[in-house]
Design an enzyme around this catalytic site. Structure first.
Site, PDB file in Angstrom:
ATOM      1  N   ASP A 178       0.836  -1.206   0.000  1.00  0.00           N
ATOM      2  CA  ASP A 178       0.000   0.000   0.000  1.00  0.00           C
ATOM      3  C   ASP A 178       0.876   1.264   0.000  1.00  0.00           C
ATOM      4  O   ASP A 178       0.564   2.257  -0.661  1.00  0.00           O
ATOM      5  CB  ASP A 178      -0.935  -0.012   1.216  1.00  0.00           C
ATOM      6  CG  ASP A 178      -1.806  -1.258   1.229  1.00  0.00           C
ATOM      7  OD1 ASP A 178      -2.360  -1.597   0.170  1.00  0.00           O
ATOM      8  OD2 ASP A 178      -1.910  -1.903   2.290  1.00  0.00           O
ATOM      9  N   HIS A 205      -5.191  -3.857   5.640  1.00  0.00           N
ATOM     10  CA  HIS A 205      -4.921  -4.118   4.223  1.00  0.00           C
ATOM     11  C   HIS A 205      -6.146  -4.691   3.519  1.00  0.00           C
ATOM     12  O   HIS A 205      -6.177  -5.853   3.132  1.00  0.00           O
ATOM     13  CB  HIS A 205      -3.714  -5.058   4.069  1.00  0.00           C
ATOM     14  CG  HIS A 205      -3.410  -5.373   2.636  1.00  0.00           C
ATOM     15  ND1 HIS A 205      -2.936  -4.414   1.753  1.00  0.00           N
ATOM     16  CD2 HIS A 205      -3.552  -6.503   1.910  1.00  0.00           C
ATOM     17  CE1 HIS A 205      -2.793  -4.964   0.561  1.00  0.00           C
ATOM     18  NE2 HIS A 205      -3.167  -6.227   0.627  1.00  0.00           N
TER      19      HIS A 205
HETATM   20  N1  LIG Z   1      -0.318  -8.480   1.699  1.00  0.00           N
HETATM   21  C1  LIG Z   1      -0.411  -8.083   0.451  1.00  0.00           C
HETATM   22  O1  LIG Z   1      -0.267  -6.900   0.151  1.00  0.00           O
HETATM   23  C2  LIG Z   1      -0.647  -9.076  -0.645  1.00  0.00           C
HETATM   24  C3  LIG Z   1      -0.395  -8.719  -1.976  1.00  0.00           C
HETATM   25  C4  LIG Z   1      -0.585  -9.656  -2.961  1.00  0.00           C
HETATM   26  C5  LIG Z   1      -1.047 -10.934  -2.638  1.00  0.00           C
HETATM   27  N2  LIG Z   1      -1.284 -11.241  -1.349  1.00  0.00           N
HETATM   28  C6  LIG Z   1      -1.732 -12.600  -0.960  1.00  0.00           C
HETATM   29  O2  LIG Z   1      -0.621 -13.488  -1.004  1.00  0.00           O
HETATM   30  C7  LIG Z   1      -1.093 -14.824  -1.162  1.00  0.00           C
HETATM   31  C8  LIG Z   1      -0.285 -15.542  -2.237  1.00  0.00           C
HETATM   32  O3  LIG Z   1      -0.499 -14.960  -3.488  1.00  0.00           O
HETATM   33  P1  LIG Z   1       0.243 -15.528  -4.812  1.00  0.00           P
HETATM   34  O4  LIG Z   1      -0.170 -14.667  -5.927  1.00  0.00           O
HETATM   35  O5  LIG Z   1       1.683 -15.749  -4.543  1.00  0.00           O
HETATM   36  O6  LIG Z   1      -0.479 -16.966  -4.940  1.00  0.00           O
HETATM   37  P2  LIG Z   1       0.036 -18.250  -5.720  1.00  0.00           P
HETATM   38  O7  LIG Z   1      -1.100 -19.186  -5.836  1.00  0.00           O
HETATM   39  O8  LIG Z   1       0.748 -17.854  -6.961  1.00  0.00           O
HETATM   40  O9  LIG Z   1       1.131 -18.841  -4.735  1.00  0.00           O
HETATM   41  C9  LIG Z   1       0.792 -19.344  -3.488  1.00  0.00           C
HETATM   42  C10 LIG Z   1       1.753 -20.473  -3.165  1.00  0.00           C
HETATM   43  O10 LIG Z   1       1.406 -20.963  -1.871  1.00  0.00           O
HETATM   44  C11 LIG Z   1       1.601 -22.354  -1.902  1.00  0.00           C
HETATM   45  N3  LIG Z   1       0.893 -22.994  -0.805  1.00  0.00           N
HETATM   46  C12 LIG Z   1      -0.423 -23.250  -0.675  1.00  0.00           C
HETATM   47  N4  LIG Z   1      -0.669 -23.851   0.495  1.00  0.00           N
HETATM   48  C13 LIG Z   1       0.523 -23.938   1.134  1.00  0.00           C
HETATM   49  C14 LIG Z   1       0.933 -24.442   2.388  1.00  0.00           C
HETATM   50  N5  LIG Z   1       0.063 -25.014   3.230  1.00  0.00           N
HETATM   51  N6  LIG Z   1       2.231 -24.350   2.712  1.00  0.00           N
HETATM   52  C15 LIG Z   1       3.117 -23.798   1.868  1.00  0.00           C
HETATM   53  N7  LIG Z   1       2.794 -23.321   0.660  1.00  0.00           N
HETATM   54  C16 LIG Z   1       1.507 -23.387   0.308  1.00  0.00           C
HETATM   55  C17 LIG Z   1       1.126 -22.787  -3.275  1.00  0.00           C
HETATM   56  O11 LIG Z   1       1.640 -24.077  -3.630  1.00  0.00           O
HETATM   57  C18 LIG Z   1       1.670 -21.670  -4.137  1.00  0.00           C
HETATM   58  O12 LIG Z   1       2.951 -21.970  -4.634  1.00  0.00           O
HETATM   59  C19 LIG Z   1      -2.584 -14.691  -1.465  1.00  0.00           C
HETATM   60  O13 LIG Z   1      -3.331 -14.968  -0.324  1.00  0.00           O
HETATM   61  C20 LIG Z   1      -2.736 -13.236  -1.866  1.00  0.00           C
HETATM   62  O14 LIG Z   1      -4.030 -12.752  -1.653  1.00  0.00           O
HETATM   63  C21 LIG Z   1      -1.103 -10.337  -0.355  1.00  0.00           C
HETATM   64  O1  LIG Z   2      -5.743  -7.463  -3.959  1.00  0.00           O
HETATM   65  C1  LIG Z   2      -5.380  -8.585  -3.644  1.00  0.00           C
HETATM   66  O2  LIG Z   2      -6.152  -9.547  -3.548  1.00  0.00           O
HETATM   67  C2  LIG Z   2      -3.924  -8.852  -3.401  1.00  0.00           C
HETATM   68  C3  LIG Z   2      -3.277  -7.837  -2.507  1.00  0.00           C
HETATM   69  O3  LIG Z   2      -3.911  -7.745  -1.272  1.00  0.00           O
HETATM   70  C4  LIG Z   2      -3.112  -6.503  -3.143  1.00  0.00           C
HETATM   71  O4  LIG Z   2      -3.369  -5.486  -2.496  1.00  0.00           O
HETATM   72  O5  LIG Z   2      -2.677  -6.459  -4.295  1.00  0.00           O
END
Ligand SMILES: NC(=O)c1ccc[n+]([C@@H]2O[C@H](COP(=O)([O-])OP(=O)(O)OC[C@H]3O[C@@H](n4cnc5c(N)ncnc54)[C@H](O)[C@@H]3O)[C@@H](O)[C@H]2O)c1
Ligand SMILES: O=C(O)C[C@H](O)C(=O)O
Length: 342
Positions: A178, A205
């Site tokens: 953010d 968030h």
């Molecule tokens: N905080 C933020 O600002 C922010 C920003 C973007 C995404 N996110 C979040 O981050 C998370 C991941 O997003 P992504 O795009 O990398 O998803 P993705 O599906 O590309 O990757 C997630 C990974 O987690 C793994 N996984 C699933 N269960 C697991 C477990 N029990 N132990 C270990 N690994 C496991 C999967 O195999 C996969 O490789 C989502 O929940 C998304 O909403 C948060």
């Molecule tokens: O928006 C989402 O689901 C992923 C992450 O929290 C973001 O802000 O990009």
């Protein structure tokens, strides 16, 4: 433990095409990434492999590609030693000795979903990872990227409390994206390098809980009227959805998140390493408002969060944003706590 020992750091400077190695006495740390084979996990690990404060990078995921990701990264000519851990039976070994555990494990949004829609799948993932931290590395600093962040941090905290190892200064929700977005958008508006922009983004968030304090931005956005301030605020609050829509079913932000995650991890590591003036926003246990977890600027130190800097003076518009955020935050926090204590 190896990861807390003082070891010489090797820094590499490229000069006239040649690599010059120099050493300086600094602490080096083990960072474990849970979800390392995912959309965020891979580029985050790529960035962490370049961090001179990282001696060991443990890449954990359930995906079969995990060992390959580790081998791939291990060929980079930077000092951090990379190991891959695939499957739940390897989780304990991956976490053992970790100074920092970064968690992007779990499912991302698709168009039309809210972050809260991810709760049912991601809650047990974060719970199980927190239980493993409690067993193997209770002093590790845990940085949670997995959504919904507002509920995941209370889940991890309750798990660590139950295990008798909870330290509120060591459990963080990653809200750095953010801040990164706000800096990027203001940089564009003002026609300046976004790296020269600073701004606190407080609250949580998701949607209305994301509160960019534009009145405290430096430099201030060159915007003439309140309507434009509100539009920019809304854009920052909805920037995650902007990416989800643009990826059209291919997931949510991964590359900018990896960048932001690496930035927060670097702040944590610099604090652990003894620097005393490292400030970043993150979502932590808080008594600043009625919401018992809240994001705002924090100073990092040897024990994680060293000081909570609060959020300063809000103008009337920002006060209204805060008022709208609190009930949503309280609801998100209660859902997380109930999941563990049901
Ligand atoms: N905080 C933020 O600002 C922010 C920003 C973007 C995404 N996110 C979040 O981050 C998370 C991941 O997003 P992504 O795009 O990398 O998803 P993705 O599906 O590309 O990757 C997630 C990974 O987690 C793994 N996984 C699933 N269960 C697991 C477990 N029990 N132990 C270990 N690994 C496991 C999967 O195999 C996969 O490789 C989502 O929940 C998304 O909403 C948060
Ligand atoms: O928006 C989402 O689901 C992923 C992450 O929290 C973001 O802000 O990009």
């Amino acid at each position: 433990m190896f990861s807390r020992a003082v070891k010489p750091v090797v820094t590499v400077a490229i000069q006239n095409g040649a690599k010059n190695f120099s050493t300086s006495p600094e602490m080096l740390f083990k960072v474990m990434v849970a979800g390392a084979a995912g959309g965020i996990g891979q580029p985050l690990s790529l960035l962490l492999k370049q961090n001179p404060l990282v001696s060991n990078l443990a890449l954990y995921d359930l995906a079969p590609v995990t060992p390959g990701v580790a081998v791939d990264l291990s060929h980079m000519d930077t000092p951090a030693k990379v190991e891959g851990f695939q499957g739940a039976d390897k989780l304990d070994s991956a976490v053992k000795g970790a100074d920092v555990v970064v968690i992007p494990a779990g499912v991302p949004r698709k168009p039309g979903m809210t972050r809260d829609d991810l709760f049912n799948t991601n809650a047990s993932i974060v719970r199980d990872l927190a239980e493993c931290v409690a067993r193997n590395s209770p002093k590790a600093i845990v940085a949670i990227i997995t959504n919904p962040v507002n509920s995941m941090v209370p889940i991890a905290s309750e798990v660590l409390k139950k295990a008798g190892v909870y330290d509120p200064n060591r459990v963080l929700g990653v809200t750095t994206l953010d801040v990164v977005r706000a800096c990027s958008f203001i940089g564009t508006i003002n026609g300046v390098d976004p790296r020269s922009v600073s701004i606190p983004v407080i609250g949580g968030h998701s949607g209305v809980t994301i509160i960019p304090l534009l009145s405290q931005a430096n430099p201030k956005p060159k915007i003439s009227d309140q309507g434009k301030i509100e539009a920019l605020t809304k854009r920052i609050q909805e920037a995650g959805t902007e990416v989800v829509k643009a990826k059209a079913g291919g997931g949510s932000a991964t590359l900018s998140m990896a960048w932001a995650g690496a930035r927060l991890t670097n702040a944590i590591l610099r604090g652990l390493n003894g620097e005393s003036n490292v400030v970043e926003c993150a979502y932590v246990k808080s008594d600043l408002t009625e919401a018992t977890y809240f994001a705002n600027p924090l100073v990092f130190g040897k024990g994680g969060v060293a000081k909570n800097l609060g959020y300063g003076k809000l103008n009337a518009y920002e006060q209204a944003l805060l008022k709208a955020a609190i009930p949503e935050l309280k609801k998100n926090i209660a859902v997380g706590e109930k999941f563990v204590n049901k």
